[in-house]
Structures are given as C-alpha cells and as structure tokens.
Write a protein that holds these residues in place. Structure first.
Motif, mmCIF file in Angstrom:
data_model
loop_
_atom_site.group_PDB
_atom_site.id
_atom_site.type_symbol
_atom_site.label_atom_id
_atom_site.label_comp_id
_atom_site.label_asym_id
_atom_site.label_seq_id
_atom_site.Cartn_x
_atom_site.Cartn_y
_atom_site.Cartn_z
ATOM 1 N N ALA B 179 -11.393 -2.003 9.119
ATOM 2 C CA ALA B 179 -9.988 -2.391 9.309
ATOM 3 C C ALA B 179 -9.746 -3.803 8.776
ATOM 4 O O ALA B 179 -8.742 -4.073 8.117
ATOM 5 C CB ALA B 179 -9.618 -2.301 10.783
ATOM 6 N N VAL B 183 -7.403 -5.123 5.562
ATOM 7 C CA VAL B 183 -6.378 -6.171 5.597
ATOM 8 C C VAL B 183 -6.582 -7.129 4.419
ATOM 9 O O VAL B 183 -5.638 -7.467 3.703
ATOM 10 C CB VAL B 183 -6.438 -6.956 6.928
ATOM 11 C CG1 VAL B 183 -5.511 -8.162 6.882
ATOM 12 C CG2 VAL B 183 -6.072 -6.060 8.100
ATOM 13 N N ILE B 186 -5.432 -5.544 1.168
ATOM 14 C CA ILE B 186 -3.968 -5.470 1.022
ATOM 15 C C ILE B 186 -3.396 -6.853 0.716
ATOM 16 O O ILE B 186 -2.600 -7.026 -0.204
ATOM 17 C CB ILE B 186 -3.316 -4.898 2.306
ATOM 18 C CG1 ILE B 186 -3.750 -3.448 2.524
ATOM 19 C CG2 ILE B 186 -1.793 -4.966 2.209
ATOM 20 C CD1 ILE B 186 -3.354 -2.874 3.871
ATOM 21 N N ILE B 193 -0.486 -1.110 0.145
ATOM 22 C CA ILE B 193 -0.467 -0.821 1.580
ATOM 23 C C ILE B 193 -0.364 0.683 1.867
ATOM 24 O O ILE B 193 -0.927 1.188 2.837
ATOM 25 C CB ILE B 193 0.653 -1.623 2.288
ATOM 26 C CG1 ILE B 193 0.489 -1.553 3.803
ATOM 27 C CG2 ILE B 193 2.037 -1.172 1.857
ATOM 28 C CD1 ILE B 193 1.282 -2.586 4.563
ATOM 29 N N ALA B 196 -3.826 2.547 1.616
ATOM 30 C CA ALA B 196 -4.884 2.198 2.565
ATOM 31 C C ALA B 196 -4.869 3.113 3.789
ATOM 32 O O ALA B 196 -3.832 3.693 4.112
ATOM 33 C CB ALA B 196 -4.722 0.753 3.010
ATOM 34 N N VAL B 197 -6.045 3.220 4.432
ATOM 35 C CA VAL B 197 -6.073 4.055 5.639
ATOM 36 C C VAL B 197 -5.376 3.379 6.799
ATOM 37 O O VAL B 197 -5.404 2.190 6.958
ATOM 38 C CB VAL B 197 -7.521 4.374 6.109
ATOM 39 C CG1 VAL B 197 -8.007 5.617 5.416
ATOM 40 C CG2 VAL B 197 -8.441 3.207 5.955
#
Lengths: 243, 197
Positions: B179, B183, B186, B193, B196-197
């Motif tokens: 995670a 970030v 991005i 964005i 992304a997962v």
C-alpha cells in the motif's frame, strides 16, 4: 524516575506529558489538585498497584512490567488493553483522519494527492479495526476464560472441549504489518508528499503519528511481555490439572 | 536498510546506558539486547549472530584467549572488549576493538564508526533514493497488485531478480508495504491512480 503511590499525579504529568492519554484511559479526569496516586486510585476505584505498573512501564522503557503484573489478575490487564483499543479507534485515528482531510495542494495535484493519502489511511485504519476486533472477540475472551477456569478449579466439560481445539499459542501473532504501515505513512509524509498549502497541518499529523506509534508500541509490549506469557503459563497448568 | 545490531554484556547500568546512548546516535546501528552474565550472552549471540558484541572484561573471567570458542562456529560477530580499569589492557589482542572507561565520547564514537564502516562501507549506504528505470517498472507492477511470479512473467526476468529489485526499492525508499509503495508510485506518476490496486 520511578512513580510510586505517594507521587502526586500532577507531578507525573509535568515530568512526562506522554502519560496524559494513559491517565485519561483509566477514566481519571483532570483538575485533581495535589492528590497523590493512591488517593486518586481510591477515588476512581482503580487498583493502584496495577496503575503504577502501567504508568511506570510507559514512563521508563527499561522498566519491566512483567514481574509484578504477572502476579495480578489478567482481567485488569485486559480491561486496560480494551480501553486503549477504544482510544486508538475512537479518538486517535479519527483525529488523524480529520487532519488528513484538511490538507490541500495547489492545482490539479490536489485531487490526486488527497485521494491517494485517504485511501492509504483508510486501509490502515481498517486493518487496525480488524486487528483489535479479532483480539476483542477471540483472544481476550479466551484468555479470561482460561483465567476463570483456573481460579474456579471446576472441571467444566464445555471448556475442556474448547481447550482441545485451541491454545494461546494460536494467538501469538505479530503486529509487524500494522507498525510497517505506520512507518510507511511517516516516510511518505516526511519524504515524498509534495508540500501542502497548510504545512501546519502536516506538522500536526506527524506529531500525532509519532505519538500513536509510541502508544501502540507500549500497548504491544504489555501484550507480549505480560498478557500472552502469563496466559500461556496458566493454560499449561490448567491443562495439567484437567488431565 | 537493516540496522547493524549490537549486544551489550555489562553489569553496570550506568555503563550500559551510556554505551547504548552512543550507539543509538548512529542511525545505521542499534542495540539488540543487553545482558549481565556470560551464559545469557553466549546464548543470545548464538541465537542472533549480531554484528557486534561489547562485553565487559569482568564477565569473561579467564576465557579471554579463547573467547571465540565460546560461541558457535557460524558466528562472525565482531568482539569489542570493555575495560573498567587501566590494569586490564593486556588481553586487547584477542578482540577487534577495545573501549575503556576513560575514553571520552568522541573516542568511543570514532571507534564505533570505524567498526560500522568496516561492516558497511560508506559508499554502500549513501545511495541516493533515486530508483532506476527497471526498478520503476517493477514498482509499477507491484502497485498494480501483481504477484512476484506475474511480475517476472510480465518483465521477462526471473523471480529471483524480481525479489532483488523489490528489496532494493524498499531499501531506497524506506517503504515496506505494498500500500505504501503504491502511494509512492502514484505521487511520482509511475502509475495512474486508476490503475493502482
């Protein structure tokens, strides 16, 4: 400094303001004048020995709470841990979330930065909620069950069946994931987030995160050095007894 | 990057606290454990294989000469002796470094810095946080939620290479979780964005 029964609570706070949330967690309200710990604990019906072990453990990282806390009923420890879960979930995390929502940037980056940070924080928050819920619904009740059965010396068949299926050992989990996420959040904000319009909010967020991190470390320390080892010991004796 | 670990074997609280304080000033080093007797020290060193052990000469009794034999053969811990009085200097040759009670802060810091440099040469840890193009590609895949196996297939590299890249990315950025890496990706326009997962 080692905090003792005769220490004035006001002095304790002056000496280490990080203990403020710990004190409110015990339900103590400010405005307590010059009362010492013994008097305040009596007023709030708190076990003062237990209170001292907790504040000393948080105040001095070299202080080992295991010895004395290990001889006290685990239900005190569990009650305390529950109140700190409540503090993380109901006060601290919503506060950080609110601060994150306040952040804003110039131009088109604003939407992207906000959404990204928001998503990360929400995910982290959900992990904390999931983790604490698991402890509250599974781990703590099982531990209290063990303690009650050990004390009552009843050979409760229902519980004997439960013991065949689970053991404290199943709950020796790590908190690594949660602390890694918090560390990542710190690095993202310190190193990689573009400067926001409101740098004062960034400052507040960082202070809150460092605070939360320390608080959670102390929380884990109580679980890992007191709750789990003591419960394992009782479980072992209980198994021997029930055989 | 993983910190270099110290174990301190010392009875005196004051000395122990002082040494810990100086060591913790080095961001690449940290004190793993503190012990007060030889038995526990041997056990901990064998278990953790720390980079360094600082041990008070008084704790090793008559074992100065064969101190290495006290530990398992696999252990490559550097041994630092701590001496509390002037008379005890004669065993120095069996150790990698000596710290004396009379040393001032600068002297101790210098000795520790030299030990750290030997284990981890400065040019190795002063890498810039910049990711290489290949690392950015791997990061992009990570942020898309791909597994190591899928990344290896997509980029025509081995799993082993993917893992090495991921290790280096985490080391450079000091971000561990998927995670968190997402970030970063991005914010730095490595991935959109919406992808992304």
């Amino acid at each position: 400094m080692t905090i003792v029964k005769k220490t004035k609570l006001a002095e304790v706070i002056h000496q280490n303001y990080h203990l403020i949330p710990i004190i409110t967690r015990f339900g103590i309200s400010f405005g307590f004048g010059d009362k010492n710990i013994e008097q305040i604990c009596k007023q709030y019906e708190i076990n003062s020995d237990f209170f001292l072990e907790i504040v000393n453990a948080f105040n001095d990282k070299d202080y080992s709470p295991a010895k004395k806390l290990g001889t006290m009923p685990l239900k005190n420890t569990v009650k305390y841990l529950l109140s700190s879960h409540k503090y993380f979930n109901d006060i601290k995390l919503p506060l950080i979330e609110k601060l994150i929502h306040k952040l804003n940037w110039e131009g088109p980056e604003n939407k992207k930065n906000k959404a990204t940070l928001d998503k990360f924080f929400n995910q982290y928050r959900n992990e904390v909620i999931e983790h604490t819920a698991h402890e509250e619904n599974e781990v703590y009740p099982f531990i209290l069950n063990i303690e009650n059965n050990f004390k009552s010396k009843n050979k409760d068949n229902g519980f004997i069946e439960i013991l065949k299926l689970k053991s404290i050992k199943d709950y020796e989990e790590t908190h690594n994931e949660l602390s890694s996420a918090l560390l990542d959040l710190k690095n993202i904000i310190i190193k990689y987030l573009p400067p926001a319009n409101n740098s004062d909010v960034i400052e507040q967020i960082l202070v809150e995160i460092f605070d939360l991190e320390k608080d959670m470390e102390d929380h884990t320390k109580i679980e890992d050095t007191v709750l789990i080892p003591v419960a394992s010991k009782i479980e072992k004796e209980l198994r021997k007894y029930l055989k | 990057m993983k910190k270099l670990s110290f174990i301190i074997a010392e009875k005196s609280y004051i000395v122990k606290t002082g040494l810990t304080k100086i060591i913790n000033n080095f961001h690449e080093a940290s004190v793993l454990r503190e012990t007060t007797d030889l038995q526990t020290t041997i056990k901990l060193v064998n278990k953790h294989n720390p980079e360094f052990l600082i041990i008070n000469i008084k704790l090793i009794n008559d074992a100065h000469e064969d101190i290495r034999q006290l530990f398992s053969k696999k252990i490559n811990t550097k041994l630092i002796i701590f001496v509390g009085t002037k008379r005890e200097n004669e065993y120095f040759e069996y150790f990698d470094e000596k710290i004396s009670i009379d040393d001032d802060k600068a002297e101790i810091s210098k000795k520790i810095q030299l030990l750290i440099n030997k284990k981890r040469p400065p040019n190795e840890n002063s890498e810039s946080g910049e990711l290489s193009e290949r690392e950015k590609e791997v990061l992009r895949q990570v942020a898309m939620g791909k597994t190591n196996k899928e990344i290896a297939e997509a980029l025509f590299i081995s799993m082993h290479t993917v893992i090495t890249h991921r290790k280096n990315i985490t080391g450079k950025l000091e971000i561990k979780t998927v995670a968190g890496l997402t970030v970063y990706a991005i914010l730095n326009n490595i991935i959109d964005i919406d992808e992304a997962v």
